[in-house]
Design a protein around this motif. Structure first.
Motif, PDB file in Angstrom:
ATOM      1  N   GLU A 312     -10.859  -5.071  11.671  1.00  0.00           N
ATOM      2  CA  GLU A 312     -10.578  -3.669  12.011  1.00  0.00           C
ATOM      3  C   GLU A 312     -10.328  -3.511  13.503  1.00  0.00           C
ATOM      4  OE1 GLU A 312     -12.732   0.755  11.734  1.00  0.00           O
ATOM      5  OE2 GLU A 312     -13.677  -1.010  10.830  1.00  0.00           O
ATOM      6  N   ASN A 342      -0.026   5.170   7.607  1.00  0.00           N
ATOM      7  CA  ASN A 342      -1.070   4.197   7.272  1.00  0.00           C
ATOM      8  C   ASN A 342      -0.711   3.427   6.003  1.00  0.00           C
ATOM      9  OD1 ASN A 342      -2.529   5.297   9.385  1.00  0.00           O
ATOM     10  ND2 ASN A 342      -3.802   6.579   8.074  1.00  0.00           N
ATOM     11  N   LYS A 344      -2.708   1.369   3.180  1.00  0.00           N
ATOM     12  CA  LYS A 344      -4.088   1.162   2.730  1.00  0.00           C
ATOM     13  C   LYS A 344      -4.174   0.153   1.598  1.00  0.00           C
ATOM     14  CE  LYS A 344      -5.594   5.839   3.996  1.00  0.00           C
ATOM     15  NZ  LYS A 344      -6.242   7.078   3.507  1.00  0.00           N
ATOM     16  N   ASP A 345      -5.303  -0.533   1.535  1.00  0.00           N
ATOM     17  CA  ASP A 345      -5.594  -1.433   0.425  1.00  0.00           C
ATOM     18  C   ASP A 345      -5.782  -0.602  -0.848  1.00  0.00           C
ATOM     19  OD1 ASP A 345      -7.775  -2.873  -1.376  1.00  0.00           O
ATOM     20  OD2 ASP A 345      -6.793  -4.431  -0.179  1.00  0.00           O
ATOM     21  N   ASP A 346      -5.106  -0.980  -1.922  1.00  0.00           N
ATOM     22  CA  ASP A 346      -5.151  -0.201  -3.166  1.00  0.00           C
ATOM     23  C   ASP A 346      -6.564  -0.082  -3.731  1.00  0.00           C
ATOM     24  OD1 ASP A 346      -2.450   0.231  -3.072  1.00  0.00           O
ATOM     25  OD2 ASP A 346      -1.954  -1.508  -4.315  1.00  0.00           O
ATOM     26  N   LYS A 347      -7.378  -1.113  -3.537  1.00  0.00           N
ATOM     27  CA  LYS A 347      -8.716  -1.128  -4.137  1.00  0.00           C
ATOM     28  C   LYS A 347      -9.768  -0.454  -3.259  1.00  0.00           C
ATOM     29  CE  LYS A 347      -7.905  -5.345  -6.818  1.00  0.00           C
ATOM     30  NZ  LYS A 347      -8.337  -6.752  -7.065  1.00  0.00           N
ATOM     31  N   THR A 348      -9.727  -0.744  -1.950  1.00  0.00           N
ATOM     32  CA  THR A 348     -10.775  -0.237  -1.067  1.00  0.00           C
ATOM     33  C   THR A 348     -10.401   1.032  -0.312  1.00  0.00           C
ATOM     34  OG1 THR A 348     -10.015  -1.564   0.820  1.00  0.00           O
ATOM     35  CG2 THR A 348     -11.557  -2.608  -0.727  1.00  0.00           C
ATOM     36  N   GLY A 349      -9.108   1.296  -0.202  1.00  0.00           N
ATOM     37  CA  GLY A 349      -8.661   2.457   0.568  1.00  0.00           C
ATOM     38  C   GLY A 349      -8.728   2.247   2.063  1.00  0.00           C
ATOM     39  N   ILE A 350      -9.070   1.030   2.492  1.00  0.00           N
ATOM     40  CA  ILE A 350      -9.153   0.714   3.921  1.00  0.00           C
ATOM     41  C   ILE A 350      -7.753   0.498   4.491  1.00  0.00           C
ATOM     42  CG2 ILE A 350      -9.976  -0.999   5.598  1.00  0.00           C
ATOM     43  CD1 ILE A 350     -12.342  -1.509   3.741  1.00  0.00           C
ATOM     44  N   ILE A 351      -7.528   0.989   5.702  1.00  0.00           N
ATOM     45  CA  ILE A 351      -6.233   0.785   6.366  1.00  0.00           C
ATOM     46  C   ILE A 351      -6.078  -0.691   6.727  1.00  0.00           C
ATOM     47  CG2 ILE A 351      -4.817   1.341   8.380  1.00  0.00           C
ATOM     48  CD1 ILE A 351      -6.234   4.065   8.477  1.00  0.00           C
TER      49      ILE A 351
END
Length: 404
Positions: A312, A342, A344-351
């Motif tokens: 991050e 942004n 984002k990861d499809d599973k975690t929603g993290i950028i």
């Protein structure tokens, strides 16, 4: 604008004279005449609002590869060399409908330098400093300081210049270097090895088989100096270009850009990004945009590697670097605005990444239009672009064709 260099075997360095059958200047060689033909893209010096007087060339795909080391070791005493000295980067680029995929390896040069009163050997990786010198060298070649040398072993293209001329090109864009640094950079370019293998796929024509290429060479094929002791900037230099660049000149695989506009930028990423836009954004026009992914572009630049773990904090640092570059391009009048989305990861929603979309300035659109006309004109003159029903073309007809 400097006139094209005139040179004979007699005034070449002694290291060259016995190996040469003859020399041709850009006045005598068709490929070099096209490479140094920039009369239609010059802007009078009094037109200071554009500052588009320093024209140069950039080579297709070659200049977009990560050929320079942006981080890590750049110069080390030989005895402190790490276990692995070769830098490996991925090639992935689509240019003019051709998809290039492969890898490139960069091997550092061994350069002798005086330190603390004694001669020492250093490993020097080609980095930002060498990139600046290489750009200035090609700028001199584009101005006409280039010749074709008929060696007994074959033909090479070479840039013929003095140390002072190269220093002035660097100084003109705020990149002044002392002569010893310039010389060391040239020696690093000549000593550093470039190995690459890649495939080239024609995405516009699926009937054409993929081509595969593999080569090993130096950034510069050879380097020669001549002069008198204590002469300093009057030392004469001959830098022979490598075979890959030679072939790109012959095949018209290069595009024009404004050297001073790109090289005056202080940050390496900003200079590289502007050169990239000159090269790839050839359709720039009001209402059209250019987009890229942050991690992909930073890998192409050389800030990160394909297998790096992007934390991050690392992602934030890369975004800050790109934000600074975007501001540089706005201040330089290249883009008018940009947006970030942004990813984002499809599973975690993290950028995990960012998509940038850039809007060209009116000034940059005008520059690209002028450069595209120049490129079309050179293609017509070389026979690369076929002009139907035009057995003879006068000046007015040529202006009409290249404006289309």
């Amino acid at each position: 604008m400097s006139s094209k260099v005139k040179i004979s075997v007699e005034n070449l360095p002694d290291t060259l004279r016995g190996q040469i059958h003859g020399v041709e200047s850009a006045n005598d060689n068709e490929s070099l005449a096209l490479f140094t033909d920039n009369k239609d893209v010059r802007v009078p010096i009094e037109n200071s609002s554009h500052a588009l007087r320093a024209y140069s060339n950039t080579f297709n795909h070659y200049d977009l590869w990560g050929r320079f080391v942006r981080s890590g070791h750049k110069k080390l005493p030989v005895e402190e060399a790490p276990k692995r000295t070769i830098v490996t980067r991925r090639i992935s680029e689509k240019i003019d409908g051709i998809q290039y995929d492969g890898e490139i390896k960069i091997t550092p040069a061994v350069v002798s330098s005086r330190e603390d009163g004694e001669e020492r050997e250093f490993l020097v990786w080609p980095s930002d400093r060498e990139e600046k010198v290489e750009r200035a060298l090609i700028r001199l070649a584009s101005k006409g300081k280039i010749v074709k040398i008929n060696f007994k072993s074959g033909i090479q293209y070479a840039v013929v210049f003095s140390m002072n001329e190269l220093a002035q090109e660097l100084k003109g864009v705020g990149q002044s270097m002392p002569f010893p640094q310039i010389k060391e950079s040239l020696e690093a370019l000549q000593g550093s090895k470039l190995s690459f293998k890649y495939s080239a796929t024609d995405t516009k024509n699926t009937n054409v088989d993929d081509s595969f290429y593999e080569s090993n060479m130096n950034f510069l094929s050879s380097l020669h100096f001549s002069g008198k002791k204590g002469q300093g900037g009057n030392v004469k230099c001959v830098a022979c270009l490598n075979a890959f660049v030679h072939n790109m000149i012959d095949n018209l695989d290069y595009k024009g850009y404004y050297f001073n506009r790109a090289q005056e930028l202080k940050r390496g990423l900003s200079r590289w990004m502007m050169l990239r836009l000159y090269h790839l954004w050839r359709y720039a026009a009001p209402g059209k945009t250019h987009h890229f992914r942050l991690l992909s572009i930073m890998e192409k630049y050389g800030s990160i590697y394909a297998n790096d773990e992007i934390t991050e904090n690392k992602l934030k640092a890369l975004r800050r670097d790109m934000t600074t570059t975007m501001k540089d391009l706005i201040n330089k009048g290249v883009i008018s605005d940009y947006t970030i989305v942004n990813v984002k990861d499809d599973k975690t929603g993290i950028i995990i990444d960012y998509t940038y979309e850039m809007h060209p300035s009116d000034q940059f659109c005008e520059e690209i239009l002028t450069l595209n006309k120049q490129n079309k004109r050179l293609e017509i003159q070389s026979g690369k672009r076929i002009v139907e029903e035009a057995l003879t073309i006068d000046g007015d007809q040529l202006d009409e064709i290249v404006s289309k």
